[in-house]
Scaffold this motif. Sequence first.
Motif, PDB file in Angstrom:
ATOM      1  N   GLY A   1       0.821  -1.205   0.000  1.00  0.00           N
ATOM      2  CA  GLY A   1       0.000   0.000   0.000  1.00  0.00           C
ATOM      3  C   GLY A   1       0.859   1.259   0.000  1.00  0.00           C
ATOM      4  N   ASP A   2       1.956   1.269   0.742  1.00  0.00           N
ATOM      5  CA  ASP A   2       2.848   2.433   0.769  1.00  0.00           C
ATOM      6  C   ASP A   2       3.478   2.662  -0.589  1.00  0.00           C
ATOM      7  OD1 ASP A   2       2.239   2.839   3.410  1.00  0.00           O
ATOM      8  OD2 ASP A   2       3.890   1.574   4.159  1.00  0.00           O
ATOM      9  N   CYS A   3       3.906   1.566  -1.244  1.00  0.00           N
ATOM     10  CA  CYS A   3       4.516   1.692  -2.573  1.00  0.00           C
ATOM     11  C   CYS A   3       3.519   2.262  -3.563  1.00  0.00           C
ATOM     12  CB  CYS A   3       5.009   0.319  -3.057  1.00  0.00           C
ATOM     13  SG  CYS A   3       6.379  -0.343  -2.066  1.00  0.00           S
ATOM     14  N   GLU A   4       2.287   1.806  -3.498  1.00  0.00           N
ATOM     15  CA  GLU A   4       1.279   2.317  -4.434  1.00  0.00           C
ATOM     16  C   GLU A   4       0.993   3.795  -4.175  1.00  0.00           C
ATOM     17  OE1 GLU A   4      -2.082  -0.141  -3.920  1.00  0.00           O
ATOM     18  OE2 GLU A   4      -1.248  -1.880  -5.041  1.00  0.00           O
ATOM     19  N   GLU A   5       1.003   4.218  -2.910  1.00  0.00           N
ATOM     20  CA  GLU A   5       0.765   5.628  -2.609  1.00  0.00           C
ATOM     21  C   GLU A   5       1.915   6.494  -3.151  1.00  0.00           C
ATOM     22  OE1 GLU A   5       0.222   5.849   1.552  1.00  0.00           O
ATOM     23  OE2 GLU A   5      -1.854   5.042   1.522  1.00  0.00           O
ATOM     24  N   GLU A   6       3.161   5.990  -3.003  1.00  0.00           N
ATOM     25  CA  GLU A   6       4.304   6.740  -3.515  1.00  0.00           C
ATOM     26  C   GLU A   6       4.223   6.872  -5.028  1.00  0.00           C
ATOM     27  OE1 GLU A   6       7.722   4.728  -2.103  1.00  0.00           O
ATOM     28  OE2 GLU A   6       7.497   5.418  -0.025  1.00  0.00           O
ATOM     29  N   GLU A   7       3.843   5.796  -5.700  1.00  0.00           N
ATOM     30  CA  GLU A   7       3.728   5.846  -7.154  1.00  0.00           C
ATOM     31  C   GLU A   7       2.669   6.847  -7.565  1.00  0.00           C
ATOM     32  OE1 GLU A   7       2.990   1.907  -8.426  1.00  0.00           O
ATOM     33  OE2 GLU A   7       5.062   1.189  -8.101  1.00  0.00           O
ATOM     34  N   GLU A   8       1.521   6.837  -6.821  1.00  0.00           N
ATOM     35  CA  GLU A   8       0.468   7.792  -7.170  1.00  0.00           C
ATOM     36  C   GLU A   8       0.953   9.232  -6.978  1.00  0.00           C
ATOM     37  OE1 GLU A   8      -2.828   6.741  -4.802  1.00  0.00           O
ATOM     38  OE2 GLU A   8      -3.391   4.972  -6.020  1.00  0.00           O
ATOM     39  N   GLU A   9       1.718   9.470  -5.908  1.00  0.00           N
ATOM     40  CA  GLU A   9       2.228  10.815  -5.667  1.00  0.00           C
ATOM     41  C   GLU A   9       3.191  11.226  -6.782  1.00  0.00           C
ATOM     42  OE1 GLU A   9       3.913  10.751  -1.828  1.00  0.00           O
ATOM     43  OE2 GLU A   9       1.954  10.755  -0.763  1.00  0.00           O
ATOM     44  N   ASP A  10       4.012  10.267  -7.202  1.00  0.00           N
ATOM     45  CA  ASP A  10       4.963  10.571  -8.284  1.00  0.00           C
ATOM     46  C   ASP A  10       4.234  10.912  -9.561  1.00  0.00           C
ATOM     47  OD1 ASP A  10       7.063  10.129  -6.574  1.00  0.00           O
ATOM     48  OD2 ASP A  10       7.229   7.984  -7.100  1.00  0.00           O
ATOM     49  N   THR A  11       3.183  10.165  -9.869  1.00  0.00           N
ATOM     50  CA  THR A  11       2.443  10.439 -11.101  1.00  0.00           C
ATOM     51  C   THR A  11       1.743  11.779 -11.021  1.00  0.00           C
ATOM     52  OG1 THR A  11       0.603   9.175 -10.159  1.00  0.00           O
ATOM     53  CG2 THR A  11       2.080   8.003 -11.675  1.00  0.00           C
ATOM     54  N   GLU A  12       1.278  12.147  -9.839  1.00  0.00           N
ATOM     55  CA  GLU A  12       0.616  13.428  -9.715  1.00  0.00           C
ATOM     56  C   GLU A  12       1.614  14.596  -9.794  1.00  0.00           C
ATOM     57  OE1 GLU A  12      -1.523  13.241  -6.086  1.00  0.00           O
ATOM     58  OE2 GLU A  12      -3.135  11.925  -6.893  1.00  0.00           O
ATOM     59  N   SER A  13       2.738  14.418  -9.211  1.00  0.00           N
ATOM     60  CA  SER A  13       3.754  15.490  -9.233  1.00  0.00           C
ATOM     61  C   SER A  13       4.352  15.660 -10.602  1.00  0.00           C
ATOM     62  CB  SER A  13       4.846  15.176  -8.176  1.00  0.00           C
ATOM     63  OG  SER A  13       5.513  13.967  -8.516  1.00  0.00           O
ATOM     64  N   GLY A  14       4.459  14.634 -11.430  1.00  0.00           N
ATOM     65  CA  GLY A  14       5.070  14.687 -12.780  1.00  0.00           C
ATOM     66  C   GLY A  14       4.337  15.672 -13.669  1.00  0.00           C
ATOM     67  N   PRO A  15       3.123  15.595 -13.957  1.00  0.00           N
ATOM     68  CA  PRO A  15       2.448  16.526 -14.857  1.00  0.00           C
ATOM     69  C   PRO A  15       2.392  17.942 -14.296  1.00  0.00           C
ATOM     70  CG  PRO A  15       0.914  14.946 -13.899  1.00  0.00           C
ATOM     71  CD  PRO A  15       2.278  14.498 -13.586  1.00  0.00           C
ATOM     72  N   SER A  16       2.340  18.079 -12.949  1.00  0.00           N
ATOM     73  CA  SER A  16       2.325  19.437 -12.395  1.00  0.00           C
ATOM     74  C   SER A  16       3.610  20.156 -12.688  1.00  0.00           C
ATOM     75  CB  SER A  16       2.082  19.348 -10.885  1.00  0.00           C
ATOM     76  OG  SER A  16       3.162  18.686 -10.271  1.00  0.00           O
ATOM     77  N   HIS A  17       4.806  19.504 -12.642  1.00  0.00           N
ATOM     78  CA  HIS A  17       6.086  20.147 -12.946  1.00  0.00           C
ATOM     79  C   HIS A  17       6.137  20.488 -14.428  1.00  0.00           C
ATOM     80  CE1 HIS A  17       7.986  19.835  -9.059  1.00  0.00           C
ATOM     81  NE2 HIS A  17       7.664  18.508  -8.954  1.00  0.00           N
ATOM     82  N   GLY A  18       5.549  19.689 -15.294  1.00  0.00           N
ATOM     83  CA  GLY A  18       5.575  19.948 -16.744  1.00  0.00           C
ATOM     84  C   GLY A  18       4.802  21.204 -17.065  1.00  0.00           C
ATOM     85  N   LYS A  19       3.738  21.494 -16.447  1.00  0.00           N
ATOM     86  CA  LYS A  19       2.932  22.656 -16.709  1.00  0.00           C
ATOM     87  C   LYS A  19       3.681  23.909 -16.255  1.00  0.00           C
ATOM     88  CE  LYS A  19      -1.543  20.420 -16.445  1.00  0.00           C
ATOM     89  NZ  LYS A  19      -2.775  20.327 -15.691  1.00  0.00           N
TER      90      LYS A  19
END
Length: 249
Positions: A230-248
């Motif tokens: 569950g912790d690994c999945e939460e980290e992955e979700e956070e990474d995916t959310e942070s990725g597009p925000s930095h691109g914008k």
Amino acid sequence: CPQDDTPGTPKKKETKRKFKLEPHEDQVFLDGNEVYVWIYDPVHFKTFAMGLVLVIAVIAATLFPLWPAEMRVGVYYLSVGAGCFVASILLLAVARCILFLIIWLITGGRHHFWFLPNLTADVGFIDSFRPLYTHEYKGPKADSKKEEKAESKKQQKYDSEEKSDSEKKEEEDAKTEGPRSSGTEGSGGERHSDTDSDRREDDRSQHSSGNGNDFEMITKEELEQQTDEGDCEEEEEEDTESGPSHGKS
């Protein structure tokens, strides 16, 4: 004055007075308010006729020498016939006793034979000649039969008593076994109920069926693995959310 028979007026009960009557020595009738009784006991016509016939017979017997010769001869023969009849009855009574004694002595008391058994009994004239004879056998066989009958009756009584005793014992055993069996059944039922409840709780704990409330028993290792995943999945979700925000940006 006459009483009115209205429904409201109560009726008086008629009471009967009792009088005691005693015979008095001076049988004198005196007119008065006292109670008196006439005793009327007439002579019956039958008794009067019998007395009259008896008196006439006595007078006729006393005048027997004045009877005609033919009547005197006829009365003589009638008297002789009546005497012979009475003598024959007496001789027959003695002869039947002698016959019974002879047969009893010859057979050793085994055979009891009576000729005209009701001859001297207190019965009517015709019944004294019926039955013609009676015979009874009182030997060892008869005694054995009587003993067998008595033994059979005793056995039947003993069997009935034994049956009654056995039935009483069975009833007592049933009464005593009733509470014991109920107690054992109750303890067995409680034990079965306890084991069944334990099994049901285990089954429910492992696989509980409900509307949206399904869960399973998990060990500590499985729980730690699930938390790590569950912790690994939460980290992955956070990474995916942070990725597009930095691109914008």
